[in-house]
Every structure is written in structure tokens, then in C-alpha cells.
Write a protein that holds these residues in place. Structure first.
Motif, PDB file in Angstrom:
ATOM      1  N   VAL A 181       0.860  -1.183   0.000  1.00  0.00           N
ATOM      2  CA  VAL A 181       0.000   0.000   0.000  1.00  0.00           C
ATOM      3  C   VAL A 181       0.896   1.234   0.000  1.00  0.00           C
ATOM      4  O   VAL A 181       1.870   1.298   0.745  1.00  0.00           O
ATOM      5  CB  VAL A 181      -0.921   0.001   1.231  1.00  0.00           C
ATOM      6  N   VAL A 182       0.588   2.163  -0.890  1.00  0.00           N
ATOM      7  CA  VAL A 182       1.370   3.398  -0.959  1.00  0.00           C
ATOM      8  C   VAL A 182       0.462   4.563  -0.578  1.00  0.00           C
ATOM      9  O   VAL A 182      -0.641   4.705  -1.113  1.00  0.00           O
ATOM     10  CB  VAL A 182       1.924   3.633  -2.374  1.00  0.00           C
ATOM     11  N   THR A 230       0.631  -6.888  -5.407  1.00  0.00           N
ATOM     12  CA  THR A 230      -0.253  -5.829  -5.889  1.00  0.00           C
ATOM     13  C   THR A 230       0.159  -4.513  -5.261  1.00  0.00           C
ATOM     14  O   THR A 230       0.721  -4.484  -4.166  1.00  0.00           O
ATOM     15  CB  THR A 230      -1.725  -6.092  -5.505  1.00  0.00           C
ATOM     16  N   VAL A 231      -0.136  -3.443  -5.979  1.00  0.00           N
ATOM     17  CA  VAL A 231       0.142  -2.105  -5.452  1.00  0.00           C
ATOM     18  C   VAL A 231      -1.178  -1.353  -5.336  1.00  0.00           C
ATOM     19  O   VAL A 231      -1.910  -1.207  -6.316  1.00  0.00           O
ATOM     20  CB  VAL A 231       1.119  -1.340  -6.372  1.00  0.00           C
ATOM     21  N   THR A 232      -1.496  -0.926  -4.122  1.00  0.00           N
ATOM     22  CA  THR A 232      -2.698  -0.128  -3.906  1.00  0.00           C
ATOM     23  C   THR A 232      -2.277   1.267  -3.486  1.00  0.00           C
ATOM     24  O   THR A 232      -1.445   1.415  -2.579  1.00  0.00           O
ATOM     25  CB  THR A 232      -3.567  -0.755  -2.797  1.00  0.00           C
ATOM     26  N   VAL A 233      -2.813   2.253  -4.149  1.00  0.00           N
ATOM     27  CA  VAL A 233      -2.479   3.636  -3.797  1.00  0.00           C
ATOM     28  C   VAL A 233      -3.632   4.220  -2.996  1.00  0.00           C
ATOM     29  O   VAL A 233      -4.796   4.106  -3.389  1.00  0.00           O
ATOM     30  CB  VAL A 233      -2.230   4.468  -5.065  1.00  0.00           C
ATOM     31  N   VAL A 234      -3.322   4.821  -1.851  1.00  0.00           N
ATOM     32  CA  VAL A 234      -4.351   5.436  -1.006  1.00  0.00           C
ATOM     33  C   VAL A 234      -4.080   6.929  -0.932  1.00  0.00           C
ATOM     34  O   VAL A 234      -2.938   7.341  -0.707  1.00  0.00           O
ATOM     35  CB  VAL A 234      -4.330   4.835   0.406  1.00  0.00           C
ATOM     36  N   VAL A 280      -7.462   3.866  -3.984  1.00  0.00           N
ATOM     37  CA  VAL A 280      -8.469   4.110  -2.943  1.00  0.00           C
ATOM     38  C   VAL A 280      -8.431   5.584  -2.577  1.00  0.00           C
ATOM     39  O   VAL A 280      -7.372   6.141  -2.298  1.00  0.00           O
ATOM     40  CB  VAL A 280      -8.173   3.251  -1.691  1.00  0.00           C
ATOM     41  N   LYS A 281      -9.615   6.188  -2.624  1.00  0.00           N
ATOM     42  CA  LYS A 281      -9.690   7.619  -2.322  1.00  0.00           C
ATOM     43  C   LYS A 281     -10.513   7.799  -1.049  1.00  0.00           C
ATOM     44  O   LYS A 281     -11.560   7.185  -0.891  1.00  0.00           O
ATOM     45  CB  LYS A 281     -10.383   8.326  -3.485  1.00  0.00           C
ATOM     46  N   ILE A 282     -10.027   8.645  -0.148  1.00  0.00           N
ATOM     47  CA  ILE A 282     -10.739   8.889   1.103  1.00  0.00           C
ATOM     48  C   ILE A 282     -11.353  10.283   1.043  1.00  0.00           C
ATOM     49  O   ILE A 282     -10.623  11.274   0.928  1.00  0.00           O
ATOM     50  CB  ILE A 282      -9.773   8.814   2.316  1.00  0.00           C
ATOM     51  N   PRO A 283     -12.682  10.367   1.062  1.00  0.00           N
ATOM     52  CA  PRO A 283     -13.311  11.697   1.015  1.00  0.00           C
ATOM     53  C   PRO A 283     -12.952  12.502   2.254  1.00  0.00           C
ATOM     54  O   PRO A 283     -12.835  11.946   3.349  1.00  0.00           O
ATOM     55  CB  PRO A 283     -14.805  11.386   0.979  1.00  0.00           C
TER      56      PRO A 283
END
Lengths: 748, 255
Positions: B4-5, B56-60, B83-86
């Protein structure tokens, strides 16, 4: 009336003739196999962008020939090898071989027509009397021309050996051309020898006739027949044969046209001392040799570099109608493998004769970069041969043999190209090397395989709209120190919209010259304005680096701004900007704000203002100057005279460098190289080589440029070669500024 | 390996920063954002690890500061999931403790083996986001990392110390690493790939409860006035250059 005709297959037995004709079908089949081998190579390629099927491309391009200019180009290039004209030795050599072979070929065709068509079917020969005499003279003459041409070629290849013919690409030996040249030479030589032997036989017959001068004509005819001159059953009617023998007997002259073939006649004298039997045997042998060599020549066409006989005219015919300054896009992600190039590009590669002229003029090659345009083309050809052998085109998945990157053509080679177009301009068979390089660069960009400097520049263009990584708001900062403000073309209507470009706007070295041009415009009362912060890098070099997506992005942004601005014409000092605005912002199928509005380079504008009398130098400048033709102004857009006219009007003495106009030597900045890091191991930068060229000129104190990138490159180069006190690099605008006499006012 | 990045947007300093009328924050209407440089390196390191050993690479990221372009670029480079955090205010990034709380909540649900965060950001030089995040996730943490190699159940991280000293460390997974630089500089991704990613990428949105109000408030934000000991040189470039030359001669540095 004279009634003698060309002798038909003299001294050649009937079986030999039949055998010769029987050999034609296998030769034709081999030729067709060769042709198919070539076509299979091109079939690996993509369709030409915008054209669809191959046939569509061919039809469109052939229609283009309807224009006089293109027809003229085709004729001069194909039949007179006009593209070689910069090299007089090569021109002479090539014209001699071409016209020698062409006339001999037509001669052979006429002989065949005379013998196997008109004589066979209508018992009539058109090669007779004076027509035949001229025919003999022409064939002898051009036979000599051919030998001369081949001798020149052999001399250049094996004695003089210029560098360009020496540097070998893997798989190309220096003897590569030898068989072909040898065949050409032997065709001419055996032709002459066969002719000489035939004439020598004539001398023998005449001698016999003279010895029996007191006999009657009938007896003489009988003598000739006894000496073995037979009538060939198939070819000559009984009557004509009889008449011919009578003529010989009456005139004591076997070949009345012999003296019109001076070389054959001379050789005839040489061979005459031989016995009649030896002459006849030798003649038959030579005749066979000559015939077999002719077949060998025919087979050379599809299987050796003689192929350019066919491919280069096709290349020229199929040249697109678009301007040379407009790149085409077949695959946006670039050429990853051989089949990603278009079939027309593969046809070009297939036409290469590895003459090395491209390599000779390449500024990157000259300064020790990894690039040789010839090697690039040749390496692609090797891949194409292997790939075609492995299964050509269609739906088959490309395998390892289709690879063109990595150890085939290294990234270093591709990045070394300055896209100066010198190679394309000089190529005798019209190969477009820069387009090949850029297609392959697009793949490198797609894979992110780029140099740090280039990456920074591209990211800056993407983010800030300029390669300098500066704020867009600073784009017009150069105008701040002007005495008179410059109009904002986003807000006010102007006649000339000045698209300034990155270097003229941001580069410290270019800003003062940019201001000089602005002051000239202002002094002349020109109604002009700029786009200020809304201007973006025009994208010429972004595109040539291979970043097609980014080019589209900046083009789109610029077009939006241009659509809103009110102007009549565009002017720029930057040849790179000029090229893309003029050639690529329009003509891509969609509507463009540039449509119908002229785009002029400031040199063109100055030239026009001079002619209109609006630009009047107040004083003559007594400098001795030289002028450097920018690639994107000269070779790309053919503007050579405008800057020279302006210089002339300023009163300066223009001393040309040896490489001027279309031979101009690139400063090394083009094609995005200005953004890339220096490559270790470079002997001397192209700009330094160019400055040294200028320093050779006697008493020249000014090096005039008409491109902001040139200013940057050459001002640096003058410093690195330590010639700052001998040569000043100036922009043409600065000289105009000085000549119209406003410099003093400004300095006060 | 699930990597996770965490990616942040920071104000671009190419334009002078303006203070808002309130006087307590930047004028965010005038700020243009770009990806935090070390976060970009963290992403590159994640992609290199994936290319070397799979995973896997997940971008937050927080949904503020024009983050979409950065996320599409990340997708174009090869990130598998975004993944976007409102957040409350799309212009104003939350302070590091609040941001850490938001990121922690989002990362918890991602079964991360390795979390990579930029060591610091130019609007957060103290570099507290990464350690705070590790603390909230209760994972081991090392920062100022210059290169990571994947191992079995652990990674090898190279940490830089002042005085030209490097340490090679074995870090058991799961863990959080603060990245200063990746093994290679961040890659170039062509615009056409970003365009394609813009069309094909769908962001996953994770609603996370807002963190408690911070105990620190900004009273006043301002441009510091020129100090008394400083002399500001005014004028055009040439004039300033001439003055500098004069001073250098005066001080005996130039002759």
C-alpha cells in the motif's frame, strides 16, 4: 537505294537460339520468386495512416503525379538522378551506368522486336539502312559510357574508398557490390567482343570475295554459302536471304554498318588475324557468355542492391503529398517491432543501397554519437528479412525475430538523432530516416525508457506548459523591460500574433534578442500581440522526441487559446515552433484555428517589410558575417533566401560557410536533444564543429542565427572553443535593430 | 505481497504562495498542487518491488488538492488499485495527525503486507505522517529509506544516516516504511497512457470517520518581513547582478 539490314543471329546456330529462348521461362520464374521475396517483406507492415488498404495508398499517390511539380520531381529523380547532384562524381558515375544500361536495354529490346516480331511475322526489318547505322553508333557509344560508369564505380569503391563506403554494417562486405558491377562491366565487354568477332568474320569473307573479284555475282554468292553462311530457316524469308547474299557479293561488303560501330570495328581489326574457324567458335562462346550475363543481370534486380532500380521509382511515386515537416502516426505507442512500421516504410528500407550518404551528412555520426542513419536502416532490413522468412504479417503473432529494439537498435542510437533531416534530404532513394527514428522513439517513450533531462523537460511541459519548468506567468517577463508595452492578444485584436515559443521567452541568452525583434516591430508600427501566460510549448520537439500524447495535449491547449484570440497572421522567431504551427497544427483532418491564416517566420516578415519599403535601414552595417541555416527553417521549410535578403539589405558582407543552405550542419539541439544530457565520449559537440567551420572563414566577426535555440547552442560553443573575442553569435533581429538606428536611443 | 502506498498532494512552490484573507491559512484558491516528491518515490519503490517479486500495489490518497491527476498517473504507471478517502474540504489538506487517522482507518481494511509513505513532505518537514500511521496500525516503522528489496516474510531496507553511513535492515512484515528515495528515480509515463488510465480507472472510495479536532490552531499565517540584518537588492536583473558583484569585491571575495 541501300538494302541492308541488321544481321539476324549471325553465326549463331539455330539450336543455340532455341535454347536461349527456352531459358527465359526459368529466369522469369526466378525473377518472380525474387519479387515475391521482396513483397513478403513489405507485407509485414502496417497500412499507411489515413489511407487504409495498400491499393488506396497507391491510387492516392499516383493521382498526386498529376501535378507538374511532382511529375517533374519523379522524372528528374528517376531518369536523371537529380538527388545525387550534390556529388558530381557520383552523378557522373550513376548517369553513365544508368544511361549506358538504359540504351543497351532499349537496343536489345529493339533487336528482339526487329528479329522476332516484324521480321518473323511480316518479313520486314526496321533496323536497316541509316536507322541501323545510327542504332550501331548509339549502342557502341553507350556501351563505352557504361564501361566508363562502371570504372568510376569500381575506382570509388575499391581505390578511393571514402569513409561512408568503408564503415561496414554487420553482414555487408566491401565486395558486396562487386558481382553486380562485374556483371555490368562484362555485359558491355562481351557485347563489344562478340561484335568485334562478327565484324572480323566479315573481314575474312570480304577478303575471300576480293580474291575472287573476277568471278560472277552468282559464283560469289555460292562462295559465301560455301564459306558457311547459312540461311536460318525460321527467320528470314528465302527472297531476303538471296538478296542479302547478292548485295554482299556485289558490294564486296558484308557489314555495311560496321564502321558505324567504332569499337566493334576496331576490335574486328584486332581479331582479324585469327582463322575463320577460331573467330566463329570464339564468337559463339562470347555470344553465350553475353546472353547468360544478361540473364544474370535480370536476376540481380530482385536479389541484389540493383533492386533500387525498381524500388526507388516506386518510393518516389508513393511519397506522401504532405509537407516534409509533418510527422505521420501509424501506431501512437510507436514501433515496438518491425511490423509496427508501415509497408511504405518497409519498402523504403528495402530500397537502401547502403551508399552511406546519410551517414556522411549526419551531425551526430560526425561527432561520435552512436548513430548512423545507414546502420539503422540496414539493421531494420536484416530484421525484415528474418521476420519475413519466419512468417509474414497477417494475423500471426510477432515473435523474437520481429524485435527491433534492445540489442538490434539501441536506445542510445535513437536518442542521438537531432532530426535535422540532412539524411533524408540527401538520400538518393528517398528514405525518410527521421520518421523511422521517431516511430521507434515513440516506443521508448511508451516504455518510459528516457534520459533524466528529457524526463524533466517533458514533465515540465506537461505541468507548466514550458520545458524550463518555470511558471507560465513568467512567460512574458521578457517584455517588462521594453519601453513600450506589448499587446495581449487574448484581449485585443492584432494583425500579427507573435507566438514566442519557450526559448525566445525563457532562455536568458535569447531574451535580449527577442526584445530587439520586439523593438523593431514596435518601431515599424507593426500591430502585434502575444498570448502571454496562455501560450504553451508548441510541441514540435515534444513530438519529435516521440511523446505523441503530450504533443496532442499542448496542441489542444494552444488551439483553444488561439481560437479565442483575434488575429490575422502568426509570426514567430522560432523555426521549431514555426514548423509545427505551419505544418502540424493544420492538415490533420480536423478544423484548426490556424486554417487560412498565414504563419510567417520573422525572417520572412522582415523580407516582406523590406520589399514593401516599411523596413528601411537607417545605416549600413559594415560587418563581415556568416549565416547559419536552421534545420527547421531550411531543410524542413525551404526558407533560405529571406534571411539572406535581409542581411543584404542591412549592408553586411555575407560570407557563406562551406556547408550552407540545404547542406547546413545542425547545431545539435533539434529533436529534443537540447533537453538531453551530454553523452560521454563525444569528440566535439555539433555546435562546436560548426563554430570551427565559421572560424575558418577569413575576417568574419559575426555568426548570424535566426533561431533562439541556435543562439543558446552557439553562444555556448563559442565559449567552449575559446573564440569569444573573434566571433560574436548574433540574432538576425539584433542586426536589424541596430541597422534601423534605434540602438543609441535605447542605450541613453 | 500487498503493497500500500500513501500519496499526498502538496502546494507547488513554483508560484509565490498567497495568504488567505482570514490570515490563518494559505489562499488555497490560488494554490496549485502536485504530488509530494517522496511519495512519488514510495510509489516507484512499490512498483519496482511488484515487478521484481509480484504482488499488488494499492495507492491510497485523500480526496483533496487536485489529487485525481496524480492518481490516474499512478494507475498509468501500474498501480492495481486506487483508494480515495473523502475529506471535508477538498482544497485544504488536513493536518498530519488527522491525516494519519484517516489513512490508518483506510489501510486497515486492505490487508497490507507493506505500507510505503514518503519520509516527509515540504508542507510537513517533521515527517510525522509515516510514524503516526505506523503507530495507529501498530506496525513496525523505519524512515529515511533509500531502497527496499523483497524477502520472504520480510524486506531488506536501506536507511541513510548523516555522515555518509548506510544501514541495511531486515524488517519483518507487515511494516510501514518512510521512503526518501526509491532504488530508481520515478519513471516517466507517457501522456497517452495517463489518458487511457483516466478512461479505464475507477477509484474505490472508502468513507472514514473524521478525526477529532486537533489541539493546535493556527493564529496567524504570514510572510516573514525582511530581517534587519538583511539588505534587499532592488532593480532589474542587470542592476542586481552589478550590485552583487560590487559587494563581492568589497568583501574581498572577488578581485
Amino acid at each position: 537505294m541501300e538494302s541492308f539490314a541488321r544481321p539476324l543471329c549471325w553465326n549463331v546456330p539455330h539450336w543455340a537460339e532455341v535454347t536461349l529462348y527456352a531459358m527465359i521461362p526459368p529466369v522469369v520464374i526466378l525473377f518472380l520468386i525474387g519479387l515475391w521475396w521482396r513483397i513478403r517483406k513489405w507485407r509485414l507492415g502496417m497500412p499507411e495512416p489515413g489511407d487504409g488498404k495498400i491499393l488506396a495508398t497507391v491510387v492516392t499517390r499516383l493521382k498526386g503525379l498529376l501535378s507538374f511539380a511532382r511529375l517533374k520531381e519523379f522524372v528528374t529523380t528517376t531518369f536523371f538522378q537529380w538527388r545525387l547532384s550534390r556529388d558530381s562524381f557520383a552523378t557522373l558515375m550513376h548517369l553513365a551506368i544508368f544511361w549506358g544500361m538504359a540504351v543497351l536495354f532499349v537496343g536489345t529490346a529493339l533487336a528482339t522486336l526487329d528479329q522476332d516480331f516484324t521480321s518473323l511475322l511480316f518479313d520486314f526489318q526496321f533496323l536497316q539502312g541509316n536507322v541501323y547505322r545510327l542504332y550501331e553508333l548509339a549502342l557502341d557509344g553507350f556501351g563505352v559510357v557504361l564501361i566508363l560508369g562502371v570504372t568510376l564505380a569500381v575506382y570509388r569503391r575499391y581505390a578511393a574508398r571514402p569513409e561512408r563506403l568503408k564503415a561496414a554494417v554487420t553482414g555487408i562486405s566491401k565486395w558486396d557490390t562487386f558481382p553486380f558491377l562485374a556483371i555490368l562491366l562484362l555485359i558491355a565487354v562481351t557485347g563489344f567482343v562478340a561484335e568485334g568477332l562478327r565484324i572480323a568474320e566479315g573481314f575474312h569473307l570480304q577478303q575471300q570475295l576480293q580474291a575472287s573479284a573476277d568471278r560472277s555475282v552468282e559464283e560469289k554468292v555460292q562462295l559465301i554459302e560455301e564459306l558457311g553462311v547459312e540461311r536460318k530457316a525460321l527467320f528470314v524469308g528465302e527472297e531476303r536471304h538471296e538478296a542479302e547474299l547478292r548485295r554482299m557479293a556485289e558490294q564486296t561488303n558484308v557489314f555495311p554498318a560496321a564502321a558505324w560501330a567504332p569499337v566493334g570495328y576496331g576490335l574486328g581489326k584486332v581479331f582479324a588475324p585469327l582463322s575463320l574457324g577460331s573467330i566463329r567458335t570464339l564468337h559463339q562462346l562470347t555470344w553465350w557468355l553475353h546472353a547468360l550475363l544478361a540473364f544474370a543481370f535480370i536476376l540481380c534486380v530482385p536479389f541484389t542492391k540493383a533492386w533500387h532500380l525498381v524500388s526507388s521509382p516506386i518510393n518516389i511515386l508513393l511519397r506522401p503529398v504532405r509537407p516534409v515537416g509533418r510527422l505521420s502516426v501509424a501506431v501512437e505507442a510507436g514501433a515496438a517491432q518491425i511490423g509496427d512500421l508501415t509497408w511504405r516504410q518497409l519498402l523504403q528500407i528495402d530500397s537502401c543501397t547502403w551508399c552511406g550518404k546519410c551517414q556522411e551528412v549526419c551531425p551526430s555520426h560526425a561527432t561520435g554519437f552512436a548513430l548512423s542513419p545507414r546502420s539503422v536502416v540496414q539493421k531494420l532490413d536484416r530484421v525484415m528479412i528474418r521476420a519475413a522468412a519466419n512468417g509474414a504479417g497477417g494475423s500471426e503473432e510477432p515473435d523474437e525475430t520481429h524485435r527491433i529494439h534492445g540489442d538490434v537498435i539501441a536506445a542510445d542510437e535513437l536518442w542521438a538523432c537531432v532530426t535535422c533531416r540532412a539524411c533524408e534530404d540527401v538520400c538518393p532513394v528517398c528514405i525518410e530516416q527521421p520518421q523511422l527514428v521517431i516511430d521507434m522513439r515513440r516506443h521508448l517513450i511508451d516504455q518510459g525508457e528516457i534520459d533524466e533531462g528529457l524526463q524533466d523537460a517533458l514533465m515540465n511541459v506537461q505541468r507548466y506548459g514550458n520545458s524550463f519548468g518555470q511558471s507560465g506567468r513568467k512567460r512574458a517577463q521578457w517584455t517588462k523591460s521594453l519601453e513600450t508595452a506589448v499587446k495581449d492578444a487574448n484581449k485585443e485584436e492584432v494583425e500579427y500574433l507573435w507566438f514566442v515559443g519557450d526559448y525566445a521567452s525563457y532562455d536568458q541568452r535569447a531574451q535580449e534578442p527577442t526584445r530587439a525583434t520586439a523593438r523593431v516591430f514596435q518601431q515599424l508600427g507593426l500591430d502585434f500581440g502575444i498570448l502571454d501566460a496562455k501560450e504553451q510549448n508548441a510541441g514540435n520537439d515534444v513530438r519529435r522526441v516521440g511523446e505523441e500524447g503530450l504533443f496532442e495535449l499542448v496542441q489542444e491547449k494552444n488551439c483553444k487559446v488561439l481560437e479565442k484570440a483575434r488575429f490575422q497572421k502568426i509570426v514567430t522567431t522560432d523555426p521549431h515552433t514555426y514548423n509545427t504551427l505551419k505544418n502540424e497544427y493544420t492538415g490533420n483532418g480536423s478544423e484548426s484555428p490556424m486554417d487560412g491564416r498565414p504563419i510567417v517566420h520573422y525572417t520572412e516578415l522582415f523580407d516582406q517589410l523590406l520589399r514593401e519599403g516599411r523596413l528601411r535601414p537607417a545605416r549600413m552595417l559594415d560587418y563581415r558575417v556568416t549565416y547559419h541555416d536552421p534545420c527547421y527553417l531550411g531543410r524542413y521549410n525551404g526558407i533560405y533566401d529571406a534571411p539572406r535578403n535581409v542581411l543584404k539589405a542591412l549592408g553586411v558582407k555575407l560570407v557563406e560557410m562551406p556547408r550552407n543552405r540545404q547542406n547546413s550542419f545542425c547545431c545539435g539541439a533539434g529533436g529534443g536533444r537540447i533537453w538531453m544530457k551530454d553523452v560521454p565520449g563525444i569528440e566535439e559537440r555539433p555546435a562546436e564543429v560548426r563554430i570551427r567551420e565559421a572560424l575558418e572563414l577569413p575576417d568574419v566577426g559575426y555568426f548570424v542565427v535566426a533561431c533562439p535555440k541556435d543562439l543558446a547552442m552557439f553562444q555556448d560553443a563559442v565559449k567552449t572553443v575559446g573564440a569569444e573575442d573573434r566571433l560574436r553569435v548574433v540574432d538576425l533581429g539584433e542586426l536589424v535593430f541596430e541597422a534601423i538606428g534605434i540602438r543609441e536611443e535605447v542605450k541613453v | 505481497m500487498n503493497i500500500v502506498v500513501v500519496v499526498r498532494q502538496v502546494p507547488d512552490l513554483i508560484e509565490p504562495l498567497e495568504i488567505a484573507e482570514s490570515g490563518t491559512s494559505l489562499d488555497f484558491d490560488e494554490v496549485s498542487f502536485l504530488v509530494n516528491e517522496t511519495d512519488d518515490h514510495a510509489l516507484e519503490q512499490a512498483l519496482l518491488l511488484k515487478e521484481a517479486g509480484g504482488g499488488t500495489v494499492t495507492v491510497v490518497a485523500l480526496d483533496c488538492g487536485e489529487v485525481d491527476d496524480t492518481l490516474y498517473t499512478a494507475a498509468a504507471k501500474g498501480a492495481d488499485k486506487i483508494v480515495k478517502i473523502p475529506v471535508e474540504d477538498e482544497l485544504r489538506p488536513p493536518a498530519p495527525p488527522a491525516a494519519a487517522a484517516l489513512f490508518a482507518e483506510a489501510v486497515k481494511g486492505l490487508q497490507a503486507d507493506l505500507v510505503l509513505v514518503g519520509s516527509s513532505a515540504h508542507d510537513e518537514l517533521e515527517g510525522m505522517l509515516a510514524p503516526l500511521l505506523a503507530l495507529k496500525l501498530q506496525l513496525p516503522y523505519v524512515g529515511v529509506i533509500r531502497g527496499v528489496r523483497a524477502g520472504d516474510g520480510s524486506v531488506t531496507a536501506f536507511k541513510e544516516f548523516p555522515g555518509a553511513v548506510m544501514a541495511k535492515m531486515n524488517v519483518k512484515l507487515p511494516a510501514v516504511l518512510g521512503i526518501l528515495a526509491a532504488d530508481q528515480p520515478p519513471r516517466y509515463v507517457p501522456v497517452s497512457r495517463i489518458k487511457a488510465a483516466t478512461k479505464s480507472t475507477e477509484f474505490e472510495e472508502v468513507e472514514v470517520a473524521a478525526a477529532a479536532a486537533p489541539g493546535v490552531t493556527v493564529q496567524r499565517m504570514y510572510h516573514p518581513a525582511a530581517g534587519e540584518r538583511a539588505e534587499m537588492l532592488e532593480g532589474s536583473e542587470e542592476e542586481v547582478a552589478a550590485k552583487i558583484a560590487e559587494i563581492l569585491v568589497e568583501k574581498g571575495i572577488l578581485k
